[in-house]
Motif scaffolding. Structure first.
Motif, mmCIF file in Angstrom:
data_model
loop_
_atom_site.group_PDB
_atom_site.id
_atom_site.type_symbol
_atom_site.label_atom_id
_atom_site.label_comp_id
_atom_site.label_asym_id
_atom_site.label_seq_id
_atom_site.Cartn_x
_atom_site.Cartn_y
_atom_site.Cartn_z
ATOM 1 N N VAL A 114 5.507 -15.384 -7.550
ATOM 2 C CA VAL A 114 4.761 -14.353 -6.814
ATOM 3 C C VAL A 114 3.313 -14.782 -6.634
ATOM 4 O O VAL A 114 2.742 -14.650 -5.553
ATOM 5 N N SER A 115 2.689 -15.371 -7.680
ATOM 6 C CA SER A 115 1.286 -15.793 -7.553
ATOM 7 C C SER A 115 1.127 -16.847 -6.483
ATOM 8 O O SER A 115 0.160 -16.826 -5.725
ATOM 9 N N ILE A 116 2.052 -17.788 -6.431
ATOM 10 C CA ILE A 116 1.914 -18.850 -5.434
ATOM 11 C C ILE A 116 2.070 -18.303 -4.024
ATOM 12 O O ILE A 116 1.288 -18.635 -3.137
ATOM 13 N N ILE A 167 3.260 -2.072 -5.688
ATOM 14 C CA ILE A 167 3.368 -0.817 -6.446
ATOM 15 C C ILE A 167 3.885 0.256 -5.492
ATOM 16 O O ILE A 167 3.307 0.518 -4.444
ATOM 17 N N LEU A 168 5.000 0.857 -5.920
ATOM 18 C CA LEU A 168 5.719 1.795 -5.054
ATOM 19 C C LEU A 168 5.972 3.091 -5.812
ATOM 20 O O LEU A 168 6.323 3.052 -6.994
ATOM 21 N N TYR A 199 -6.174 -10.271 -0.865
ATOM 22 C CA TYR A 199 -4.792 -9.912 -0.516
ATOM 23 C C TYR A 199 -4.709 -8.396 -0.318
ATOM 24 O O TYR A 199 -4.127 -7.904 0.650
ATOM 25 N N ARG A 200 -5.321 -7.648 -1.261
ATOM 26 C CA ARG A 200 -5.281 -6.167 -1.178
ATOM 27 C C ARG A 200 -5.917 -5.683 0.116
ATOM 28 O O ARG A 200 -5.394 -4.800 0.786
ATOM 29 N N LYS A 201 -7.070 -6.290 0.459
ATOM 30 C CA LYS A 201 -7.778 -5.842 1.676
ATOM 31 C C LYS A 201 -6.951 -6.126 2.924
ATOM 32 O O LYS A 201 -6.997 -5.393 3.897
ATOM 33 N N ARG A 202 -6.188 -7.217 2.892
ATOM 34 C CA ARG A 202 -5.410 -7.587 4.080
ATOM 35 C C ARG A 202 -4.045 -6.898 4.137
ATOM 36 O O ARG A 202 -3.367 -6.951 5.160
ATOM 37 N N GLY A 240 0.001 0.304 -3.558
ATOM 38 C CA GLY A 240 -0.945 -0.833 -3.575
ATOM 39 C C GLY A 240 -0.296 -2.092 -4.116
ATOM 40 O O GLY A 240 0.933 -2.209 -4.172
ATOM 41 N N ILE A 241 -1.156 -3.035 -4.514
ATOM 42 C CA ILE A 241 -0.718 -4.338 -5.015
ATOM 43 C C ILE A 241 -1.289 -4.486 -6.424
ATOM 44 O O ILE A 241 -2.487 -4.236 -6.636
ATOM 45 N N ASP A 242 -0.465 -4.895 -7.410
ATOM 46 C CA ASP A 242 -1.017 -5.027 -8.764
ATOM 47 C C ASP A 242 -1.696 -6.398 -8.935
ATOM 48 O O ASP A 242 -1.702 -7.215 -8.020
#
Ligand code: BTN
Length: 262
Positions: free
Chosen positions: A95-97, A239-240, A205-208, A231-233
């Motif tokens: 996921v990080s990559i 996050i759902l 990533y969160r902003k986009r 959002g994104i953790d």
């Protein structure tokens, strides 16, 4: 149209010299006219490669996407590239990559096109609500070590998409630089992110992210979850808040589609 019928067109050809002279990092670079898939070619070369290896092609006859799908790769109108990178870790953090790759590529396309690029979790890039780029990360485990292959497909001036994707796919349009320069920029940025994994790219990533607040259904393995994106953790998970639940859940792999009903 077939590859051969197009081979005398006047588009700006990819140039190995231009890619290498615009790259800050040292990467073995191979430019091909046509190949089945740059990811498959990188995999075939993995055992015999020591340094980072970049494969770029003008055309792919069997471009591969996530979930076993095809990636439409006509000649000369896109960028089809794969970066093979040797890892010391037995397993890479997938996921990080993919998260880091999405940010590196989004920022580079935005600089080259002058248009805003959004990210649809986990690693599809969008412009004006249409997909312009897909990313396929794969791992290779071998006697000579483990590698990751980061495959990136960008539609630059692709038109006439096949029926099954014509309503969801689009192209970036003309760039302010050549495709070769954009390949060099993406490759440098990717290596920078991989080699300095401080995760600061998560904020970008969160902003986009284009899914925040949207109702979606997520398919992860056998399960399908309907809910709203919160959002994104910090590790790039989605996050759902599942329908009918009070506690959020985090999805780390799978596919997400935006639900039609609100
Ligand atoms: C997706 O949208 O599902 C991912 C598409 C990834 C396409 C790129 S093009 C270069 C590399 N070679 C492939 O066969 N696939 C990736």
């Amino acid at each position: 149209m077939s590859f051969n019928r197009l081979s005398h067109t006047s588009y700006d050809k990819l140039s190995r010299d231009e890619i290498v002279s615009n790259m800050r990092s040292r990467v073995e670079t191979v430019v091909l006219n046509t190949i089945d898939s740059t990811n498959s070619e990188a995999k075939r070369r993995a055992a015999a490669t020591i340094a980072p290896l970049l494969i770029v092609a003008e055309h792919q006859s069997e471009g591969r996407g996530r979930m076993g799908r095809n990636f439409y790769s006509p000649e000369g109108t896109g960028i089809y590239m794969s970066l093979l990178y040797k890892t010391k870790e037995p397993l890479c953090d997938a996921v990080s990559i993919t998260t880091a790759t999405s940010v590196a590529v989004a920022r580079s396309i935005e600089e080259a096109s002058g248009k805003e690029v959004g990210i649809k979790w986990v690693n599809d890039l969008y412009m004006d609500e249409k997909k312009i780029c897909g990313i396929l990360c794969e791992s290779v485990f071998g006697e000579s070590g483990n590698s990751i292959i980061i495959g990136i497909g960008i539609n630059i001036e692709t038109v006439n998409f096949p029926d099954e994707i014509k309503d969801i796919a689009a192209s970036t349009g003309k760039l302010s630089c050549s495709r070769s320069r954009l390949v060099a920029l993406i490759s440098d940025r990717l290596l920078e992110f991989i080699e300095k994994p401080d995760k600061s790219y998560i904020e970008e990533y969160r902003k986009r992210s284009i899914l925040d607040g949207k109702r979606v259904f997520a398919t992860s393995g056998e399960s399908v979850i309907h809910g709203k994106v919160l959002g994104i953790d910090d590790d790039g998970g989605l996050i759902l808040l599942p329908d009918g639940k009070t506690a959020p859940t985090v999805i780390r792999s799978g596919e997400v589609s935006v639900a039609l009903r609100p």
